[in-house]
Design a protein around this motif. Structure first.
Motif, mmCIF file in Angstrom:
data_model
loop_
_atom_site.group_PDB
_atom_site.id
_atom_site.type_symbol
_atom_site.label_atom_id
_atom_site.label_comp_id
_atom_site.label_asym_id
_atom_site.label_seq_id
_atom_site.Cartn_x
_atom_site.Cartn_y
_atom_site.Cartn_z
ATOM 1 N N SER A 283 50.613 43.635 21.206
ATOM 2 C CA SER A 283 50.764 44.112 22.580
ATOM 3 C C SER A 283 51.796 43.298 23.368
ATOM 4 O O SER A 283 52.407 43.807 24.298
ATOM 5 C CB SER A 283 49.416 44.087 23.299
ATOM 6 O OG SER A 283 48.864 42.789 23.278
ATOM 7 N N LEU A 284 51.994 42.048 22.967
ATOM 8 C CA LEU A 284 52.946 41.207 23.719
ATOM 9 C C LEU A 284 54.370 41.732 23.557
ATOM 10 O O LEU A 284 55.150 41.773 24.505
ATOM 11 C CB LEU A 284 52.858 39.761 23.252
ATOM 12 C CG LEU A 284 51.625 38.977 23.707
ATOM 13 C CD1 LEU A 284 51.674 37.547 23.180
ATOM 14 C CD2 LEU A 284 51.525 38.969 25.231
ATOM 15 N N SER A 285 54.712 42.098 22.332
ATOM 16 C CA SER A 285 56.064 42.609 22.078
ATOM 17 C C SER A 285 56.105 44.131 22.072
ATOM 18 O O SER A 285 57.181 44.727 22.029
ATOM 19 C CB SER A 285 56.579 42.094 20.742
ATOM 20 O OG SER A 285 55.729 42.514 19.693
ATOM 21 N N ASP A 286 54.923 44.750 22.111
ATOM 22 C CA ASP A 286 54.799 46.217 22.089
ATOM 23 C C ASP A 286 55.442 46.807 20.858
ATOM 24 O O ASP A 286 56.238 47.756 20.939
ATOM 25 C CB ASP A 286 55.400 46.841 23.358
ATOM 26 C CG ASP A 286 55.050 48.332 23.481
ATOM 27 O OD1 ASP A 286 55.776 49.054 24.196
ATOM 28 O OD2 ASP A 286 54.078 48.770 22.832
ATOM 29 N N HIS A 287 55.165 46.200 19.707
ATOM 30 C CA HIS A 287 55.537 46.884 18.489
ATOM 31 C C HIS A 287 54.488 46.640 17.422
ATOM 32 O O HIS A 287 53.510 45.942 17.644
ATOM 33 C CB HIS A 287 56.961 46.535 18.041
ATOM 34 C CG HIS A 287 57.149 45.159 17.531
ATOM 35 N ND1 HIS A 287 57.530 44.105 18.328
ATOM 36 C CD2 HIS A 287 57.089 44.650 16.274
ATOM 37 C CE1 HIS A 287 57.660 43.031 17.583
ATOM 38 N NE2 HIS A 287 57.408 43.320 16.346
#
Lengths: 120, 108
Positions: free
Chosen positions: B92-96
């Motif tokens: 979720s932090l990098s959204d990948h």
């Protein structure tokens, strides 16, 4: 039951652009997220990016500068373009569906995959 | 970026239990999905959201997730279970999306 099928050239020259299309059959392309994932021969899986039917996109940061994913809702298809390819881009390319980009983010179903070889 | 580590290989005798681990920093706070890939075939989802099974997947496949390790358990292993298995999460932090390194399950 929805089925996905990849299509496109199996051989691409170095520095050129790889282009693939995924056709969605048995269901609408609306209301889901549509992904490209690749797997180099003998190696693991790498997520490339997704597009939502609304046009929302998200790319793997490692490929972002070279990737374009687009959708054609009238044809129930979405496409991948990867520019400036090298031998490192040789892989089986899969398309896959996601229910949601956040909570329900698993990939199901997958297409059968298509091998793209980068070579002169 | 978020890293998922799996053992390269697991060997198990028919009828026994195979356990495949997927290690990641505080992975217990994420939802983990598992895929089975047989030679020459596309991956197939076998467990989602840590422990749920899609329709058509035998109840011999189960999952758990806590702390820094998620585990896929295959009970009463059959010859047809031989395949590569991959875990997957959403970072979720990098959204990948991240896949594990993959584990080859060999049925002895």
């Amino acid at each position: 039951q929805v089925q996905l099928q990849e299509s496109g050239p199996g051989l691409v020259k170095p520095s050129e652009t790889l282009s693939l299309t995924c056709t969605v059959a048995g269901g609408s392309i609306s209301h889901y997220y549509w992904n490209w994932i690749r797997q180099p021969p003998g190696k693991g899986l790498e997520w490339i990016g997704y597009i939502h039917y609304s046009g929302k996109i998200n790319y793997n940061p490692s490929l972002r500068s070279r990737v374009t994913i687009s959708v054609d809702t009238s044809k129930n298809q979405f496409s991948l373009k990867l520019s400036s390819v090298t031998a490192a881009d040789t892989a089986v390319y899969y398309c896959a569906r996601q229910k949601d980009a956040g909570n329900e983010n698993w990939f199901d179903p997958w297409g059968q995959g298509t091998l793209v070889t980068v070579s002169s | 970026s978020y890293v998922l580590t799996q053992p390269p290989s697991v060997s198990v005798a028919p009828g026994q239990t195979a356990r495949i681990t997927c290690g990641g920093n505080n992975i217990g706070s994420k939802s983990v999905h598992w895929y089975q890939q047989k030679p020459g075939q596309a991956p197939v989802l076998v467990v989602y959201d840590d422990s749920d099974r899609p329709s058509g997947i035998p109840d011999r496949f189960s999952g758990s997730n806590s702390g820094n390790t998620a585990t896929l358990t295959i009970s009463r292993v059959e010859a047809g279970d031989e395949a590569d298995f991959y875990c997957q999460v959403w970072d979720s932090l990098s959204d990948h999306y991240v896949f594990g390194t993959g584990t080859k399950v060999t049925v002895l």
